[in-house]
Design a protein around this motif. Structure first.
Motif, mmCIF file in Angstrom:
data_model
loop_
_atom_site.group_PDB
_atom_site.id
_atom_site.type_symbol
_atom_site.label_atom_id
_atom_site.label_comp_id
_atom_site.label_asym_id
_atom_site.label_seq_id
_atom_site.Cartn_x
_atom_site.Cartn_y
_atom_site.Cartn_z
ATOM 1 N N GLU A 97 64.301 27.907 3.903
ATOM 2 C CA GLU A 97 62.804 27.632 4.730
ATOM 3 C C GLU A 97 62.788 28.879 5.750
ATOM 4 O O GLU A 97 61.417 29.158 5.962
ATOM 5 C CB GLU A 97 63.014 26.368 5.241
ATOM 6 N N TYR A 98 63.652 29.161 6.416
ATOM 7 C CA TYR A 98 63.808 30.182 7.458
ATOM 8 C C TYR A 98 63.188 31.553 7.022
ATOM 9 O O TYR A 98 62.294 31.941 7.339
ATOM 10 C CB TYR A 98 64.956 30.325 8.296
ATOM 11 N N GLN A 99 63.671 31.801 5.709
ATOM 12 C CA GLN A 99 63.247 33.167 5.057
ATOM 13 C C GLN A 99 61.861 33.201 4.740
ATOM 14 O O GLN A 99 61.051 34.037 4.877
ATOM 15 C CB GLN A 99 64.344 33.404 3.986
ATOM 16 N N ARG A 121 59.570 31.325 6.041
ATOM 17 C CA ARG A 121 58.667 31.181 7.041
ATOM 18 C C ARG A 121 58.547 32.803 7.734
ATOM 19 O O ARG A 121 57.549 33.111 8.107
ATOM 20 C CB ARG A 121 59.298 30.312 8.267
ATOM 21 N N ALA A 122 59.580 33.215 7.595
ATOM 22 C CA ALA A 122 59.817 34.632 8.492
ATOM 23 C C ALA A 122 59.070 35.805 7.529
ATOM 24 O O ALA A 122 58.541 36.662 8.270
ATOM 25 C CB ALA A 122 61.183 34.857 8.677
ATOM 26 N N TRP A 180 68.057 27.349 5.583
ATOM 27 C CA TRP A 180 68.067 28.997 5.502
ATOM 28 C C TRP A 180 67.109 29.410 4.444
ATOM 29 O O TRP A 180 66.367 30.626 4.983
ATOM 30 C CB TRP A 180 69.559 29.424 4.912
ATOM 31 N N SER A 198 68.380 35.124 11.293
ATOM 32 C CA SER A 198 67.420 34.097 11.136
ATOM 33 C C SER A 198 65.982 34.058 11.926
ATOM 34 O O SER A 198 65.019 34.082 12.044
ATOM 35 C CB SER A 198 67.511 32.681 10.702
ATOM 36 N N GLY A 218 65.501 31.699 13.839
ATOM 37 C CA GLY A 218 64.641 30.426 13.548
ATOM 38 C C GLY A 218 63.373 30.736 12.886
ATOM 39 O O GLY A 218 62.496 29.749 12.833
ATOM 40 N N GLY A 219 63.471 31.685 11.801
ATOM 41 C CA GLY A 219 62.457 31.669 10.901
ATOM 42 C C GLY A 219 61.442 32.483 11.723
ATOM 43 O O GLY A 219 59.968 32.876 11.126
#
Length: 278
Positions: free
Chosen positions: A119-121, A123-124, A117, A62, A64-65
């Protein structure tokens, strides 16, 4: 090299048998050492992980995104042979990137257990890679120190996992999620394997070396059999299409009480003997 946030976590993890505070307190955490894709030097990263129902564990790249894959992931693409520290044992493993439906199923399981998880995806802006870490054949490196301390370290890992699962059951909604089921089944397998190894190894050796311990070993073996029955009932509760959370809560609490009492008695009786025999 400049001191980093990860350096503090790594040092605390190694000094405290896998226990850390701050962001990772009460989290399932490992240290993953990879070989640098460009430098060829070891690179250690603390990572949260997901149990996967056996010895294999799962980690998610991740960062952290962040929009780019983390360095540790780029390293395992170049060299999948890694070292894992779980707070008790250190072992070599092979990293495998999951793809297609296998990856999607695991990631959906992770998101259902922890929406962070997902939210990280988001954001990324990328599909977060999921990596399975499969231990290589051969015994892991045990924790340092006298044998009694090593036994306590193993026991403490079970105590922490039981506490985590109890909290996860308490926090679960009306339906038991897939990852919680996997966590419980992984614990069942871990306890069963630990007891088998003790019966065939440590207890058999003590029975040969110390006949006077026969009553203690008989009690410990009886407790192993009693816990095996509880583990079977927990597996049965998890094997239904939709496990009842209250039944699961009751079975986990019953197992926790038995395990804690058993570990305390085993340590009281065996740790001084193991350390004296060093």
């Amino acid at each position: 090299m400049p001191h980093t946030f990860n350096d503090d976590i790594i040092a605390e993890f190694r000094a405290n048998g896998g226990r850390v505070g701050g962001w990772f307190e009460n989290a399932r955490l490992i240290l993953l050492t990879t070989t640098g894709a460009r430098t060829g030097t070891p690179h250690t990263t603390p990572l949260g992980y997901l149990p996967d129902g056996g010895e294999r564990i799962l980690v998610i790249a991740s960062a952290g995104g962040a929009p780019r894959d983390p360095q540790w992931f780029r390293n395992v693409l170049a060299d999948p042979l890694v070292t894992v520290e779980d707070g008790v044992f250190t072992y070599r493993a092979r990293a495998e990137m999951l793809t297609g439906p296998d990856r999607d199923t695991v990631f959906a399981r992770a998101v259902a257990a922890d929406p962070g998880w997902g939210e990280y995806q988001d954001r990324a802006g990328r599909v977060l890679p999921v990596v399975a870490l499969e231990p290589l054949p051969g015994p892991p490196t045990p924790p340092p120190g006298p044998p009694g301390a090593a036994l306590v370290a193993i026991h403490d890992a079970f105590r922490r996992e039981l506490a985590l699962i109890q909290q996860e059951v308490d926090d679960a909604g009306p339906h038991v999620g897939a990852q919680l089921r996997v966590n419980c089944l992984t614990l069942c397998q871990g306890l069963h394997g630990h007891h088998e190894r003790e019966d065939a190894g440590l207890f058999a050796w003590l029975a040969d070396q110390r006949p006077d311990l026969a009553p203690v070993l008989a009690r410990l073996n009886d407790e192993h059999r009693a816990m095996a029955a509880v583990l079977d009932e927990l597996r049965a509760a998890l094997g239904t299409p939709q496990p009842d959370r209250e039944v699961l809560r009751r079975e986990v609490a019953r197992l926790t009480d038995q395990v804690r009492a058993h570990l305390a008695y085993e340590e009281e009786q065996l740790v001084p003997l193991l350390d004296a025999a060093r």
